[in-house]
Design an enzyme around this catalytic site. Structure first.
Site, PDB file in Angstrom:
ATOM      1  N   THR A  11      22.758  -3.316  31.002  1.00 10.10           N
ATOM      2  CA  THR A  11      22.383  -1.902  31.147  1.00 10.10           C
ATOM      3  C   THR A  11      22.941  -1.267  32.409  1.00 10.10           C
ATOM      4  OG1 THR A  11      20.371  -2.199  29.878  1.00 10.10           O
ATOM      5  CG2 THR A  11      20.362  -0.391  31.439  1.00 10.10           C
ATOM      6  N   ASP A  55      26.231  -6.634  25.967  1.00 14.11           N
ATOM      7  CA  ASP A  55      24.779  -6.546  26.097  1.00 14.11           C
ATOM      8  C   ASP A  55      24.353  -8.007  26.166  1.00 14.11           C
ATOM      9  OD1 ASP A  55      21.983  -6.626  25.201  1.00 14.11           O
ATOM     10  OD2 ASP A  55      22.268  -4.484  24.872  1.00 14.11           O
ATOM     11  N   SER A  56      23.523  -8.363  27.128  1.00 16.51           N
ATOM     12  CA  SER A  56      23.267  -9.796  27.344  1.00 16.51           C
ATOM     13  C   SER A  56      22.511 -10.430  26.192  1.00 16.51           C
ATOM     14  CB  SER A  56      22.544 -10.034  28.662  1.00 16.51           C
ATOM     15  OG  SER A  56      21.185  -9.719  28.571  1.00 16.51           O
ATOM     16  N   SER A  57      22.045  -9.621  25.235  1.00 22.85           N
ATOM     17  CA  SER A  57      21.433 -10.271  24.053  1.00 22.85           C
ATOM     18  C   SER A  57      22.499 -10.975  23.213  1.00 22.85           C
ATOM     19  CB  SER A  57      20.617  -9.291  23.211  1.00 22.85           C
ATOM     20  OG  SER A  57      20.988  -7.990  23.422  1.00 22.85           O
ATOM     21  N   ASP A  88      18.151  -8.896  29.449  1.00 17.09           N
ATOM     22  CA  ASP A  88      17.533  -9.606  28.315  1.00 17.09           C
ATOM     23  C   ASP A  88      17.650 -11.121  28.448  1.00 17.09           C
ATOM     24  OD1 ASP A  88      16.719  -7.254  27.229  1.00 17.09           O
ATOM     25  OD2 ASP A  88      18.342  -7.116  25.749  1.00 17.09           O
ATOM     26  N   GLN A 272       3.264 -21.720  25.663  1.00 12.79           N
ATOM     27  CA  GLN A 272       3.569 -20.312  25.407  1.00 12.79           C
ATOM     28  C   GLN A 272       2.698 -19.386  26.252  1.00 12.79           C
ATOM     29  OE1 GLN A 272       1.791 -19.227  21.269  1.00 12.79           O
ATOM     30  NE2 GLN A 272       2.918 -21.097  20.891  1.00 12.79           N
ATOM     31  N   CYS A 273       1.821 -19.953  27.097  1.00 12.76           N
ATOM     32  CA  CYS A 273       0.955 -19.117  27.946  1.00 12.76           C
ATOM     33  C   CYS A 273       1.745 -18.271  28.944  1.00 12.76           C
ATOM     34  CB  CYS A 273      -0.001 -19.981  28.751  1.00 12.76           C
ATOM     35  SG  CYS A 273      -1.380 -20.564  27.776  1.00 12.76           S
TER      36      CYS A 273
HETATM   37  N1  ASN Z   1      19.939  -5.024  26.594  1.00 17.61           N
HETATM   38  C1  ASN Z   1      20.276  -4.987  27.994  1.00 17.61           C
HETATM   39  C2  ASN Z   1      21.002  -6.281  28.315  1.00 17.61           C
HETATM   40  O1  ASN Z   1      20.378  -7.308  28.418  1.00 17.61           O
HETATM   41  C3  ASN Z   1      19.025  -4.822  28.815  1.00 17.61           C
HETATM   42  C4  ASN Z   1      19.258  -4.584  30.291  1.00 17.61           C
HETATM   43  O2  ASN Z   1      20.238  -4.973  30.877  1.00 17.61           O
HETATM   44  N2  ASN Z   1      18.302  -3.928  30.970  1.00 17.61           N
HETATM   45  O3  ASN Z   1      22.203  -6.319  28.415  1.00 17.61           O
END
Ligand code: ASN
Length: 326
Positions: A11, A55-57, A88, A272-273
């Protein structure tokens, strides 16, 4: 100081498109101008825009390798490294770099932002300037050498960070350990033992298919996990309930886990807590996992456990060696 800044996407450098925000190639140049505009910043910066901004996703273990190899190739030429990355999967990348550059004797700081830099109300420059400040601090505050994630004033050990909020400025926390440093007007540091440990750089070849995550949820069935535990998988993070529990009355599920650990899949139990330590064995429901050969991830985040499995499997260690290291 000579500071290398790798712009990988995220982002921080995004601009609007018809489908929402996308990484912008012009960002590196804009950042260089912003850094050059101030007389107060006296460092030599090299800002490298990656060829495929993401996008890091979309990040995979291959991207961790690419970033690590890039830093390794510049190691002698720079005093400090900043990786601009999407939030992400930033915690995964920070963990990966902290394993690959173990006991780093230079700062490697991963950061990014919640709002793009082109917006007036953005956290981009605050985070970039904080990362630079952390690099500067490494000169007099040796505790800053190492891999860290810097975000919203918090300098978190690379293998301790967790993305904890989708929209707060404070997007990351360090659930199991206080931050190494907190930056307000000045830095406040946590005392650490600075006993010198020899730095090692190891960048193994990592395969996407090697590690998976097994979620526990009410009604989970062996069929839910069957595909996840396919023959390519060598490691798995089991996201258990509470202090490390899973349904011990589900014999098919336990048989599946047993079969996987018997063929040397390393399964690591992480709660998962989101905070607290796994104490598998405190309940019969946790003991069943221990008997099925599942090892405890103790107080690791699932991000760090996932990446550590990739790293150790990539190094070619045996299941027994990996379990001992966990
Ligand atoms: N979707 C974006 C990413 O991980 C989110 C971010 O950077 N704030 O690239």
């Amino acid at each position: 100081m000579k500071i290398y800044i790798a712009y990988t996407g995220g982002t921080i450098g995004m601009v609007p498109s018809d489908n929402g925000l996308v990484p912008d190639e012009a960002f590196a140049e804009q950042l260089a101008q912003q850094l050059g505009a101030s007389n107060e910043i006296i460092h030599d910066f090299v800002i490298q825009r990656y060829e495929h901004l993401i996008d890091s996703s979309n990040a995979t273990p291959k991207d961790w390798q690419t970033i690590a190899s890039d830093i390794q190739s510049k190691w002698q030429a720079f005093d400090a490294f900043i990786v601009l990355h999407g939030t992400d999967t930033m915690a995964y990348t920070a963990a990966a770099l902290s394993f690959m550059f173990a006991h780093s004797d230079k700062p490697i700081i991963v950061t990014g932002s919640q709002v793009p830099m082109y917006k007036v109300r953005s956290d981009a420059m605050i985070n970039v300037m904080g990362a630079i400040s952390a690099c500067e601090a490494s000169v007099y505050e040796k505790a800053v050498n190492g891999v860290f994630l810097f975000f919203a004033g918090r300098l978190i050990e690379g293998d301790r960070a967790h993305k904890a909020h989708t929209s707060d400025w404070q997007a990351f926390n360090s659930p199991h350990q206080p931050e190494r440093g907190v930056l307000g007007i000045d830095w406040r540091w946590r005392d650490v033992d600075l006993t010198h440990q020899r730095m090692t750089i190891q960048i193994p070849e990592m395969k996407e298919s090697a590690v998976t995550i097994l979620p526990v949820f009410p009604g989970v069935q062996a069929e839910h996990w069957q595909g996840l535990l396919n023959e390519n998988v060598k490691g798995a993070v089991l996201l258990s309930y509470g202090a490390g529990n899973a349904p011990d009355k589900n014999t098919a599920l336990l048989a599946l886990l047993n079969a996987a650990t018997s063929r040397d899949v390393v399964i690591v139990n992480v709660s998962q807590c989101g905070a607290g330590r796994v104490a598998a064995g405190a309940y019969a429901a946790g003991s069943a996992l221990v008997q099925a050969g599942v090892v405890s991830g103790e107080d690791m985040t699932y991000e760090a456990a996932f990446v550590k499995l990739h790293f150790l499997i990539g190094l070619g260690l045996s299941a027994e060696e990996i379990k001992a290291i966990f």
